[in-house]
Enzyme design. Sequence first.
Site, PDB file in Angstrom:
ATOM      1  N   ASP A  19       2.447  30.168 -17.063  1.00 36.15           N
ATOM      2  CA  ASP A  19       2.638  30.215 -18.515  1.00 36.15           C
ATOM      3  C   ASP A  19       1.306  30.086 -19.268  1.00 36.15           C
ATOM      4  O   ASP A  19       0.430  29.312 -18.869  1.00 36.15           O
ATOM      5  CB  ASP A  19       3.559  29.050 -18.904  1.00 36.15           C
ATOM      6  CG  ASP A  19       3.906  29.031 -20.370  1.00 36.15           C
ATOM      7  OD1 ASP A  19       4.641  29.921 -20.810  1.00 36.15           O
ATOM      8  OD2 ASP A  19       3.418  28.119 -21.085  1.00 36.15           O
TER       9      ASP A  19
ATOM     10  N   GLU B 225      -2.553  29.111   0.998  1.00 36.49           N
ATOM     11  CA  GLU B 225      -2.223  28.103   2.021  1.00 36.49           C
ATOM     12  C   GLU B 225      -0.838  28.407   2.605  1.00 36.49           C
ATOM     13  O   GLU B 225      -0.436  27.833   3.610  1.00 36.49           O
ATOM     14  CB  GLU B 225      -2.224  26.693   1.405  1.00 36.49           C
ATOM     15  CG  GLU B 225      -3.611  26.202   0.991  1.00 36.49           C
ATOM     16  CD  GLU B 225      -3.551  24.949   0.100  1.00 36.49           C
ATOM     17  OE1 GLU B 225      -2.499  24.258   0.080  1.00 36.49           O
ATOM     18  OE2 GLU B 225      -4.559  24.672  -0.586  1.00 36.49           O
TER      19      GLU B 225
HETATM   20  C1  NOJ Z   1       4.979  31.299 -23.326  1.00 37.76           C
HETATM   21  C2  NOJ Z   1       6.436  31.134 -23.072  1.00 37.76           C
HETATM   22  O1  NOJ Z   1       6.970  32.330 -22.577  1.00 37.76           O
HETATM   23  C3  NOJ Z   1       7.053  30.693 -24.378  1.00 37.76           C
HETATM   24  O2  NOJ Z   1       8.446  30.745 -24.354  1.00 37.76           O
HETATM   25  C4  NOJ Z   1       6.530  29.308 -24.669  1.00 37.76           C
HETATM   26  O3  NOJ Z   1       7.016  28.875 -25.914  1.00 37.76           O
HETATM   27  C5  NOJ Z   1       5.003  29.282 -24.692  1.00 37.76           C
HETATM   28  N1  NOJ Z   1       4.412  30.024 -23.615  1.00 37.76           N
HETATM   29  C6  NOJ Z   1       4.491  27.877 -24.610  1.00 37.76           C
HETATM   30  O4  NOJ Z   1       4.699  27.357 -23.331  1.00 37.76           O
END
Ligand code: NOJ
Length: 524
Positions: free
Chosen positions: A196, A250
């Site tokens: 993310d 790994e």
């Molecule tokens: C991207 C994620 O897809 C989204 O849903 C989220 O709010 C933000 N990153 C923050 O983690």
Amino acid sequence: MAQPFTWWQRGLIYQVYPRSFLDSNADGTGDLPGITQKLEYLQWLGVDAIWISPIYPSPMVDFGYDVANYTDVDPIFGTLADFDELLKQAHAKDIRVILDYVPNHTSDQHPWFRESRASRTNAKRDWYIWRDTPNNWLSVFGGSAWTFDEATRQYYYHAYLKEQPDLNWRNPAVQDAMYDVLRFWFDKGVDGFRIDALRQVMKHQDLPDNPPNPNWQPGRDPYQSLLLTYSADQPELMDVVHRFREVAEEYKDRVLIGELWLSIQRLVAYYGENGRGLHLPFNFHLILTPWQAHQISGLIDTYEQALPPDAWPNWVLGNHDRSRIATRVGAAQARVAAMLLLTLRGTPTLYNGDEIGMHDVPIPPELVQDPFEHNVPGIGAGRDPERTPLQWNDFPNAGFTAAKEPWLPLADDYRSCNVAAQQSDPRSMLSLHRALIYLRRKMPALSVGTYMHVYTDDDLLVYERAVAQERVRVALNLSHRERQLEWRAPRGKVLLSTHLDRDGEVGPRLDLRPDEGVVALLDQ
Ligand code: NOJ
């Protein structure tokens, strides 16, 4: 013959947004046993891997992207045992499981942050980013990216909500703790991660002000008013990516996917040199590019040309953060878009619900859940419309939940637009997805073959995929009018039309109906 392509190259990734997939315990929110119950459906559809958005303990201020514990499951979704069961059953069906990894920030309820904010001398103080004076950086979700914390009289940095403080990745202890998180799930047998907010993980050491964006106009998303010159895509990020890859190496056969909203030029840098970067830096450009033949064709060429040698392409048509494809291009063109996604070169990612053509659901103000909409109202920033419950059948609440109310309202057309109805309709959007997925699996030209541009005009996009003697031509009509196409190729036979009602010979001319796409096998 040895199979030179791995599962994540040949396969289709299906994104499960767990809150909205299937609720097994009647609390109005989807959960892990709900996903397990639907594995048979996913197998029937032809899914090779599921990516599940965050399932970890969380106050749910950002619906799981505010993680309070990286190595457990939130009770809303079930237990670790439920996860183990899901993993076991998915693997038994040859479906890989990819989890969401949220390295940029934790929840403000994470024990690390509770410690960090307790005092300026706490051992975890430097795990987050504290300053006496904020710079001008903005939060993605509105306002300043800095919040003053009364207890220790300093500001902490949060690229997203104030409840999502950013970790300090320049601290080696943070890095080690976060690499161990990957190992925890890899040890369980998880097949990979979608990482993310990756571009934000490293910030410029000195945190200088970001310059204004000369192309921003008032009324647009305020976050875009500054360039992210110092707050994203920093050179040091590559070192962290290398470490992610080392951890993945790994283990056997794992995949790393990065969420990176970047230009194609910058995006492809994250493949790294000599296979040291990500396997799949998510390519979101089909979401960002206007739905017009020349534009899409240009995008494909630009991307294909920018890919480093040995880099494997990938394409994304939708996700839980963006308006659904059926809303963006309309129901008829969404079928053409499905054909595009599933016949392009590279791993496709399909967002749950798009396979039945779900559209964005307007959310009345009193039911809005997304903090983005609360903080930045009026510009359509809210993400609830694309997160509504999956429509399984025409039972109450579309078979999603036995609770009185699901956590977000259902689409008003769920009685006709649902999985059960479309499974028994041989020409449905779902049948089209399944046919495309099986064709892709069956034909090496489509799953691993080369890409060659053939022809583009204002309405049409035509390309070929080929491997050895197998040549497949795809002709897409991105317009609502009839079009004729000079075939200029060996004749062929129609394998599939988006209308699911056609076969037979093709050439020297192909007549395409409005909003029709055709896949044809060329004669040798
Ligand atoms: C991207 C994620 O897809 C989204 O849903 C989220 O709010 C933000 N990153 C923050 O983690």
